[in-house]
Scaffold this active site. Structure first.
Site, PDB file in Angstrom:
ATOM      1  N   HIS A   1       0.801  -1.185   0.083  1.00 44.13           N
ATOM      2  CA  HIS A   1      -0.012  -0.119  -0.053  1.00 44.13           C
ATOM      3  C   HIS A   1       1.000   1.384  -0.070  1.00 44.13           C
ATOM      4  O   HIS A   1       0.613   2.182  -0.881  1.00 44.13           O
ATOM      5  CB  HIS A   1      -0.849  -0.182   1.074  1.00 44.13           C
ATOM      6  CG  HIS A   1      -1.544   1.221   1.468  1.00 44.13           C
ATOM      7  ND1 HIS A   1      -3.000   1.283   1.124  1.00 44.13           N
ATOM      8  CD2 HIS A   1      -1.243   2.606   2.047  1.00 44.13           C
ATOM      9  CE1 HIS A   1      -3.467   2.459   1.379  1.00 44.13           C
ATOM     10  NE2 HIS A   1      -2.335   3.353   2.016  1.00 44.13           N
ATOM     11  N   GLU A   2       1.868   1.207   0.829  1.00 41.18           N
ATOM     12  CA  GLU A   2       2.575   2.409   1.068  1.00 41.18           C
ATOM     13  C   GLU A   2       3.634   2.405  -0.186  1.00 41.18           C
ATOM     14  O   GLU A   2       3.886   3.880  -0.735  1.00 41.18           O
ATOM     15  CB  GLU A   2       3.471   2.194   2.274  1.00 41.18           C
ATOM     16  CG  GLU A   2       2.656   2.473   3.295  1.00 41.18           C
ATOM     17  CD  GLU A   2       1.716   3.398   3.704  1.00 41.18           C
ATOM     18  OE1 GLU A   2       1.718   4.270   3.187  1.00 41.18           O
ATOM     19  OE2 GLU A   2       0.725   3.485   4.496  1.00 41.18           O
TER      20      GLU A   2
ATOM     21  N   HIS B   1       1.914   4.687  -2.688  1.00 41.45           N
ATOM     22  CA  HIS B   1       1.927   5.797  -2.632  1.00 41.45           C
ATOM     23  C   HIS B   1       3.535   6.569  -3.151  1.00 41.45           C
ATOM     24  O   HIS B   1       3.630   7.459  -3.824  1.00 41.45           O
ATOM     25  CB  HIS B   1       1.720   6.406  -1.258  1.00 41.45           C
ATOM     26  CG  HIS B   1       0.404   6.332  -0.671  1.00 41.45           C
ATOM     27  ND1 HIS B   1      -0.624   6.829  -1.495  1.00 41.45           N
ATOM     28  CD2 HIS B   1       0.060   5.521   0.594  1.00 41.45           C
ATOM     29  CE1 HIS B   1      -1.639   6.597  -0.547  1.00 41.45           C
ATOM     30  NE2 HIS B   1      -1.412   6.011   0.640  1.00 41.45           N
TER      31      HIS B   1
END
Length: 436
Positions: free
Chosen positions: A21-22, A25
């Site tokens: 998920h990170e 980003h």
């Protein structure tokens, strides 16, 4: 020990989901020139870290999330309209802005996140939840199309000895023998056709039989490679009518509605069948459609869960669970000792659990409130609307959306999330939902 192993597997899977998920980003942010100073999985004290390039990568002690620090999320005071908010809220806004400005190195002002165009901000902020959505689809596809799902076959596994009353499967001495017993069906028989209609699935058979109580049927079964004709008359049996969600349909008096169906008295064998490749994607869409209403009513659900935990009521098995409840579910899966529920079945259920977690992470993060990703996406969309309106009026480009003004709201949302987490942890301990 096996339970702990299941919980450990879940934690590792959850941390991997957070890490990806990170990355969702970080990768586009770096592509667009934003400096990313930190990439951490977990919260709290740092267990391990290493600096590579301009980013510190590391692992923290509390495995309940993660973050990337995008430099310059908040524009400096000279770039936005003056803030005329005093008191504690004003101090929160000022402190958040000062901290963001300090992170921007001299000469790198152009690399601040707030300077990105609105559509680039959306890509960066949507990248995290999007990876969870993709992970969910991949995990569901692995289970459905790779491992396969159990499906009932047309082969008889076991006969029900009687026609039990509605709502039970237990036989009493006074109960009449089941039609399958009377007709002479045997375990191992494979039902080929009914009334001359060839069957393709167990559902076809049960639907045909259910619609014909007390009507004589002619079955053809494959028994030891020979076709044997069997006469069978389904017994009438009352069945509770359920809706699409599997819940009983109630009448005006609040009593379950029943219907009379044909009953044969047969348990079928099952085997794992691989589904078409897109089945996982379709299931992701179906689960997402069911998850969004849950997210929309999350405060109400947490209230109901708290009430159930405090009053000793039974919790809704399909309701929300916290991290403790999910860990308990993983432990139940790993520790289950049931005939026919081996390593492959446990692996499939664990992957489905992780897929469901990733889907929940996607839906939750898309709530349009700061500090969640959806809140930053909403502010970027608002920036795009402002820019478009300015172009239509042939006016100068508007100032950046001042995310700092949302800090009091962000702290409020964060406090609510903490309260909800505590409630769910308490409920998962005193009133757990068991999968097995």
């Amino acid at each position: 020990m096996v339970t702990l192993l299941g919980i450990l597997v879940l934690i590792v899977g959850l941390l991997a989901s957070v890490a990806i998920h990170e990355l969702g980003h970080m990768v586009p942010a770096k592509r667009f020139g934003v400096r990313v100073s930190e990439y951490f999985v977990g919260f709290g004290p740092t267990l391990w870290s290493r600096v590579r390039g301009e980013t510190e990568y590391g692992l923290k002690a509390i495995p309940l999330g993660g973050y990337v620090r995008l430099v310059g999320m908040i524009p400096p005071a000279e770039e936005v309209k003056p803030v005329r908010i005093g008191g504690a809220a004003g101090r929160l806004i000022a402190d958040a802005r000062d901290q963001s400005v300090l992170e921007v190195r001299e000469g790198e002002e152009h690399r601040a996140f707030y300077r990105l165009s609105w559509w680039k901000k959306i890509i960066v902020m949507f990248g995290g939840p999007f990876t969870n959505l993709v992970l969910a689809a991949i995990l569901f596809t692995i289970v459905l199309s790779g491992i396969g799902v159990p499906q009932q076959t047309l082969t008889v596994r076991e006969l029900v000895p009687c026609v039990p009353p509605a709502g039970t499967v237990e036989c009493e001495p006074s109960d009449a023998p089941s039609p399958a017993v009377v007709a002479g069906l045997l375990p191992g028989d494979t039902i080929v056709s009914v009334d001359g209609v060839e069957l393709g699935s167990w559902v076809e058979l049960t639907s045909y039989v259910a619609a014909r109580p007390e009507q004589a049927l002619r079955l053809v079964v494959d028994r030891a490679d020979e076709h044997v004709a069997i006469a069978l008359t389904p017994a009438p049996r009352e069945r509770i009518v359920t809706d699409d969600a599997g819940s009983p349909v109630l009448d005006a008096a609040g009593q379950p509605v029943t219907e009379t169906v044909g009953f044969m008295g047969v348990f079928a064998t099952s085997e794992r069948t691989r589904q078409p490749f897109l089945a996982g994607t379709r299931l992701t869409g179906q689960y997402l459609a069911a998850t969004l209403p849950v997210i929309a009513t999350l405060p109400v659900q947490v209230w109901d869960i708290a009430a159930a935990a405090l009053t000793g009521q039974e919790r809704d098995a399909s309701g929300v669970m916290g991290i403790v409840g999910v860990g308990r579910a993983a432990g139940d899966i790993a520790a289950a000792d049931v005939e026919g529920y081996g390593f492959v079945e446990k692996l499939a259920d664990m992957l489905m659990l992780l897929g469901g977690l990733n889907l929940a992470l996607f839906a939750f993060n898309m709530i349009p409130l700061v500090p969640l990703d959806g809140g930053h996406i909403a502010s970027a969309i608002w920036q795009g609307i402002k820019n478009g309106w300015a172009r239509l009026r042939k006016a100068g480009m508007p100032r950046p959306v001042d995310v700092a003004r949302m800090m009091p709201l962000a702290y409020g949302v964060f406090a609510i999330l903490i309260v909800m987490t505590v409630v769910l942890v308490y409920a998962d301990i005193v009133a757990p939902v068991r999968l097995t």
